[in-house]
Design an enzyme around this catalytic site. Sequence first.
Site, PDB file in Angstrom:
ATOM      1  N   CYS A   2       2.100 -47.019 -40.171  1.00 55.18           N
ATOM      2  CA  CYS A   2       1.061 -47.840 -40.105  1.00 55.18           C
ATOM      3  C   CYS A   2      -0.075 -47.807 -41.109  1.00 55.18           C
ATOM      4  O   CYS A   2      -0.462 -46.464 -41.359  1.00 55.18           O
ATOM      5  CB  CYS A   2       0.234 -47.940 -38.723  1.00 55.18           C
ATOM      6  N   ARG A  27       4.093 -48.127 -45.384  1.00 54.32           N
ATOM      7  CA  ARG A  27       3.764 -47.238 -44.128  1.00 54.32           C
ATOM      8  C   ARG A  27       4.289 -47.550 -43.095  1.00 54.32           C
ATOM      9  O   ARG A  27       4.298 -46.896 -41.994  1.00 54.32           O
ATOM     10  CB  ARG A  27       2.166 -46.974 -44.292  1.00 54.32           C
ATOM     11  N   TRP A  74       4.315 -50.161 -37.767  1.00 49.90           N
ATOM     12  CA  TRP A  74       5.317 -49.388 -37.565  1.00 49.90           C
ATOM     13  C   TRP A  74       5.413 -48.992 -36.075  1.00 49.90           C
ATOM     14  O   TRP A  74       4.773 -48.337 -35.472  1.00 49.90           O
ATOM     15  CB  TRP A  74       5.576 -48.059 -38.384  1.00 49.90           C
ATOM     16  N   ASN A 100      -3.973 -46.655 -36.012  1.00 43.81           N
ATOM     17  CA  ASN A 100      -2.839 -45.990 -36.629  1.00 43.81           C
ATOM     18  C   ASN A 100      -2.781 -44.582 -35.683  1.00 43.81           C
ATOM     19  O   ASN A 100      -3.816 -43.876 -35.670  1.00 43.81           O
ATOM     20  CB  ASN A 100      -2.971 -45.597 -38.025  1.00 43.81           C
ATOM     21  N   GLY A 101      -1.624 -44.380 -35.081  1.00 43.35           N
ATOM     22  CA  GLY A 101      -1.613 -43.082 -34.210  1.00 43.35           C
ATOM     23  C   GLY A 101      -1.129 -43.454 -32.897  1.00 43.35           C
ATOM     24  O   GLY A 101      -0.458 -44.514 -32.562  1.00 43.35           O
ATOM     25  N   GLU A 481      20.535 -33.230 -49.397  1.00 43.48           N
ATOM     26  CA  GLU A 481      19.511 -34.392 -50.011  1.00 43.48           C
ATOM     27  C   GLU A 481      20.123 -35.609 -50.496  1.00 43.48           C
ATOM     28  O   GLU A 481      19.913 -36.543 -50.151  1.00 43.48           O
ATOM     29  CB  GLU A 481      18.744 -33.769 -50.951  1.00 43.48           C
ATOM     30  N   LYS A 485      19.695 -39.184 -48.854  1.00 37.11           N
ATOM     31  CA  LYS A 485      19.235 -40.320 -49.956  1.00 37.11           C
ATOM     32  C   LYS A 485      20.227 -41.471 -49.463  1.00 37.11           C
ATOM     33  O   LYS A 485      19.846 -42.585 -49.215  1.00 37.11           O
ATOM     34  CB  LYS A 485      19.478 -40.259 -51.273  1.00 37.11           C
ATOM     35  N   GLU A 488      19.552 -43.145 -46.059  1.00 30.50           N
ATOM     36  CA  GLU A 488      18.314 -43.728 -45.882  1.00 30.50           C
ATOM     37  C   GLU A 488      18.171 -44.954 -46.392  1.00 30.50           C
ATOM     38  O   GLU A 488      17.753 -46.075 -45.904  1.00 30.50           O
ATOM     39  CB  GLU A 488      17.204 -42.725 -46.667  1.00 30.50           C
ATOM     40  N   HIS A 504      35.740 -25.739 -41.592  1.00 32.47           N
ATOM     41  CA  HIS A 504      35.340 -25.660 -40.092  1.00 32.47           C
ATOM     42  C   HIS A 504      34.942 -27.353 -39.480  1.00 32.47           C
ATOM     43  O   HIS A 504      34.347 -27.121 -38.401  1.00 32.47           O
ATOM     44  CB  HIS A 504      34.333 -24.843 -39.902  1.00 32.47           C
ATOM     45  N   LYS A 603       6.958 -44.195 -44.541  1.00 33.16           N
ATOM     46  CA  LYS A 603       6.712 -43.210 -45.762  1.00 33.16           C
ATOM     47  C   LYS A 603       6.051 -42.028 -45.205  1.00 33.16           C
ATOM     48  O   LYS A 603       6.173 -40.839 -45.699  1.00 33.16           O
ATOM     49  CB  LYS A 603       6.185 -43.955 -46.773  1.00 33.16           C
TER      50      LYS A 603
HETATM   51  C1  G6P Z   1       9.320 -39.441 -43.977  1.00 26.56           C
HETATM   52  C2  G6P Z   1       9.789 -39.838 -45.559  1.00 26.56           C
HETATM   53  C3  G6P Z   1      10.594 -38.802 -46.265  1.00 26.56           C
HETATM   54  C4  G6P Z   1       9.578 -37.539 -46.542  1.00 26.56           C
HETATM   55  C5  G6P Z   1       9.307 -37.124 -45.098  1.00 26.56           C
HETATM   56  C6  G6P Z   1       8.429 -35.999 -45.284  1.00 26.56           C
HETATM   57  O1  G6P Z   1      10.624 -39.149 -43.468  1.00 26.56           O
HETATM   58  O2  G6P Z   1      10.436 -41.190 -45.153  1.00 26.56           O
HETATM   59  O3  G6P Z   1      10.678 -39.677 -47.633  1.00 26.56           O
HETATM   60  O4  G6P Z   1      10.528 -36.746 -47.091  1.00 26.56           O
HETATM   61  O5  G6P Z   1       8.703 -38.076 -44.329  1.00 26.56           O
HETATM   62  O6  G6P Z   1       7.209 -36.344 -45.628  1.00 26.56           O
HETATM   63  P1  G6P Z   1       6.133 -35.737 -46.650  1.00 26.56           P
HETATM   64  O7  G6P Z   1       4.946 -36.655 -46.880  1.00 26.56           O
HETATM   65  O8  G6P Z   1       5.613 -34.535 -45.521  1.00 26.56           O
HETATM   66  O9  G6P Z   1       6.742 -34.870 -47.573  1.00 26.56           O
END
Ligand code: G6P
Length: 608
Positions: A2, A27, A74, A100-101, A481, A485, A488, A504, A603
């Site tokens: 948000c 956000r 969000w 927000n929250g 990672e 990616k 996502e 395994h 984000k």
């Molecule tokens: C969300 C974002 C990711 C990020 C994660 C941790 O899931 O989409 O891209 O890696 O949060 O966020 P931070 O700001 O703590 O690195």
Amino acid sequence: MCGIVCYVGKKQAKSILIGGLKQLEYRGYDSAGIAVQDGSNITCHRAVGRIVELEKKINGQEINGTLGIAHTRWATHGEPNERNAHPHTDPEQKVYLVHNGIIENYGLLKKKLQKEGHHFSSETDTEVLAHLIALNFDGSLNEAVRRTMSQVEGTFGLAVIHRDAEGEIVVARRGSPLIIGLSDEGNFAASDVSAMVRYTNQVVHLQDNELATLTLDDFAISTGQAKRIERTVETVEWHAEDADLDGFPHFMLKEIYEQPETVMNAMRGRLEPGEGVPKLGGITPVWDQLKTCRHLVMVACGTSYYAACVGRYIFEKLTDIDVEVELASEFRYRKLNFPPNTFIVALSQSGETADTLAAIREAKRKGARLLGIVNVVGSSISRETEAGIYNHAGPEIGVASTKIFTSQLAILTLMALLLGRHQNLSLTEGVEAIRALQALPAQIKKILSQANHIEAIAEKYYRCPNWLFLGRKFNFPIAMEGALKLKEVSYIHAEGYAAGEMKHGPIALISPQMPTVAILPKDDMYEKMVSNIQEIKSRRGPVVAITTEGNREICDLVDEVIEIPATLDFLNPILAVVPCQLLAYYCANLLCCDIDKPRNLAKSVTVE
Ligand code: G6P
């Protein structure tokens, strides 16, 4: 999670707020709304979907007023529809607010209000706040918000206006970021500086349980107990251009291409090549304890967590320190028992991730020392840790993190090198490491120059619904990672595995329709990785190998080769992740996905 932006000033609020919302869209992006005050009249508009939907809705309408609040959502409570979109109001439509929250006791409060005859028009927790503030209002909006803050449990970043409080916005925070921006043309508040950086770089950070009243030419901060707070104004280093696409089709691609510079920025002014020792001014306040530390715990979420996983291997290589890595969301519920002089390192791009914040608070309670590796200056994690290192990577806007990952790896390497040089690491090893670090930006550029080749590989395989990523040791977290990616941004199912674990379980899935990305630079794990690839090939699985430049022998074994320049084994992850990022990007692009705003993600995850 948000985004909030509000403005009170000399200019018309509507376009400033819409512009601010667009910067905050990463956000949250399932619905949006705006409320603008003109005298004692407040006009409110809400729409489902992206900010453009809101724009279409208000296009051509005269929305006059130099004060307003706006929100991009969000969804947490209630599905993303117009009724649940913010701003919310009370039954008499006197109060309008954006939040927000999560208000944790909203259920109880709502039942109580319903018994008293209140009707609610949404399923949100937020609407309760509007009803309570209206009830608590007796001439002072600031006082009404303060009283309401004492009645609610949970987290909030809040901006509130009232028909009978002309010219004022009251903002409040508990657990969700809110930053005040000051300019000659008026004052702002937003959940992120990117919403106002076009107008000002002069900011004041609101802290937990504080509220502030903003007017055209003033702001006043106070605590929940009505104690006035004086806070220094800070200058932020981000620029308006940082938040632009700069000719790139997506922020994700722009940020992938920024990595030569952001890796350089992570090291700028921090390298002492002759001594083989980095300088990290940010950790000077704790240096005396840190240099004797033998136990370190890294906590983080998402991509930052995978950076921490690589960090553990780097620390093990360069220092004598025992390193644990924990997902912040799990760490906070563990029975924590730290040896004396344990340091916690929290890694976070945003510095606001709720689980990471909760983890460091819990660790502090148990007596650990706190360090942060954070990108957003002045963010909650940067303030709640004793010392730390900033990434200085500029805003990361694409929801899928890319440039911060490599920046975090560079910083973790500097930290490990600094500590290692005060332990057993020799001058020669230190000098060699610094030389290799200095070479990284040019080496990343070289990988980026293969973008067309990587796009062609994506074209071959993007229709495959399942992918496997394999790596060992330093590159095992890169496999995770890489898989993260891909899923996502392209919604392709992908799993990252330690290559040794393949037999395994995952080997059961190998087929001609399931590509494997094998990360095998020429290091001491290389031969073992080759054996894993043999096992895949004998089951006719296609293999994309990410390997060290000049490695010809692998070409006979695998279907595709992506080369990365030669470096020290512990620096390979910084290079190997770049082709994984590009592969994910191009697959998502071929599948016409909304790359910078993948479905269901946000984000900055400020709720648990
Ligand atoms: C969300 C974002 C990711 C990020 C994660 C941790 O899931 O989409 O891209 O890696 O949060 O966020 P931070 O700001 O703590 O690195």
